[in-house]
Design an enzyme around this catalytic site. Structure first.
Site, mmCIF file in Angstrom:
data_model
loop_
_atom_site.group_PDB
_atom_site.id
_atom_site.type_symbol
_atom_site.label_atom_id
_atom_site.label_comp_id
_atom_site.label_asym_id
_atom_site.label_seq_id
_atom_site.Cartn_x
_atom_site.Cartn_y
_atom_site.Cartn_z
ATOM 1 N N ASP A 54 1.226 -1.469 -0.379
ATOM 2 C CA ASP A 54 0.139 0.161 0.015
ATOM 3 C C ASP A 54 0.729 1.256 0.355
ATOM 4 O O ASP A 54 0.900 2.044 0.734
ATOM 5 C CB ASP A 54 -0.834 -0.334 1.198
ATOM 6 N N ASN A 59 2.468 7.628 2.631
ATOM 7 C CA ASN A 59 3.605 6.349 3.237
ATOM 8 C C ASN A 59 4.693 6.618 2.924
ATOM 9 O O ASN A 59 5.460 5.258 4.031
ATOM 10 C CB ASN A 59 2.873 4.688 3.469
ATOM 11 N N ASP A 84 3.476 2.375 7.995
ATOM 12 C CA ASP A 84 2.424 1.937 7.901
ATOM 13 C C ASP A 84 2.634 0.501 7.043
ATOM 14 O O ASP A 84 2.062 0.695 5.755
ATOM 15 C CB ASP A 84 1.571 2.425 6.946
#
Length: 296
Positions: free
Chosen positions: A179, A184, A195
């Site tokens: 992700d 991030n 994360d």
């Protein structure tokens, strides 16, 4: 299915209080000042906590029923491997119990050091290459061993997609962030990866296309800058760049399904106010049609 009966983990998760958070942090002997600040998060519940020694922690309470203990520990193992290799990523801390994962009232939780940094949406070519180098280093570590309990990135997890199924099945897979969007990556001032809650086993290209979405000339140039830095540390199978647009389509559908599944969570309706509006669905549909036409 997560139950919502009072006293069960889901009900406790939705009703976490500062006192419960502080109690969880202090279980292993750490001592808090009482400062507890909720942070913006959707899937989990996240708080900044201040310790008496002036350190600040980010404490993450994992949504009940989403990940097993083994799945979370695979995330922590990946982060520990990155820390050992001095790859800039935020790894979980020992909670004072000799472990990085603990449990309170049926909810797993972990603590991470509070890192101050800023997100940057627009970067010059050199900083994009710096990010590429960091991702290359992360993937070099990620390929060193498996994460057997983490999700696999495949069409069964997202949607049956003929355009993606065959090349995705043929792609080399390994531990990846999963992700890695701009939010991030923090600059401290060097790029720092944060994360890893959605880390998975999948093709490395997944961690590139999210930073360079679309099939425009600008997106292709951005990907090329990332790869120029990436390939200083490891090879990249450029044939998998053909997966960028199918993976984007799969994510569009997956994200809408994710919001629908979480709609009963009180934090979701205010965060996605347009979700029930026909304009939202028209925009998603038009984007999917555009991707499909580009693949045709």
């Amino acid at each position: 299915m997560v139950s919502g009966v009072a006293g069960e983990p889901a009900a406790t998760f939705f009703a976490l209080t500062p006192d419960r958070v502080l109690d969880a942090v202090e279980v292993g002997g750490l001592r808090c000042t009482g400062r507890c600040l909720p942070l913006r998060a959707f899937e989990n519940r996240v708080y900044e906590v201040e310790l008496e020694d002036e350190r600040r922690l980010v404490v993450k309470f994992y949504r009940p029923g989403r990940w097993s203990r083994e799945t979370i520990l695979d995330e922590h193992a990946f982060l520990a491997d990155l820390a050992a290799a001095e790859v800039p990523a935020v790894a979980p801390l020992d909670l004072g119990t000799g472990a990085t994962l603990s449990e309170i009232e049926g909810i797993y939780y972990a603590a991470f050091p509070r890192v101050r940094g800023r997100s940057l949406d627009e970067l010059d070519a050199e900083n994009r290459r710096r990010i590429g180098r960091t991702i290359g280093r992360m993937h070099a570590v990620g390929a060193s061993r498996d994460a057997p309990n983490r999700p696999r990135l495949d069409v069964r997890r997202y949607i049956i997609a003929d355009a993606a199924a065959k090349p995705l099945a043929a792609a080399r897979i390994q531990r990846i962030h999963g992700d890695l969007h701009w939010g991030n990556i923090l600059w401290t001032p060097d790029p720092l990866l944060v994360d890893f809650d959605d880390c998975m086993v999948g093709p490395p290209v997944q961690d590139l296309w999210l930073l360079a979405r679309g099939n425009s000339e600008e997106a292709r140039k951005l990907r090329e800058d990332l790869l120029e830095g990436y390939e200083l540390f490891r090879e990249f199978d450029r044939s998998t760049l053909a997966l960028c647009e199918p993976l984007r389509a799969m994510r569009i559908i997956y994200m809408s399904g994710w919001i629908a599944r979480r709609w009963a969570d009180p934090s979701f309706p205010p965060a996605f106010p347009m979700f029930r509006n026909h304009n939202y669905w028209n925009q998603e549909y038009e984007e999917l049609v555009q991707i499909a036409e580009g693949l045709g």
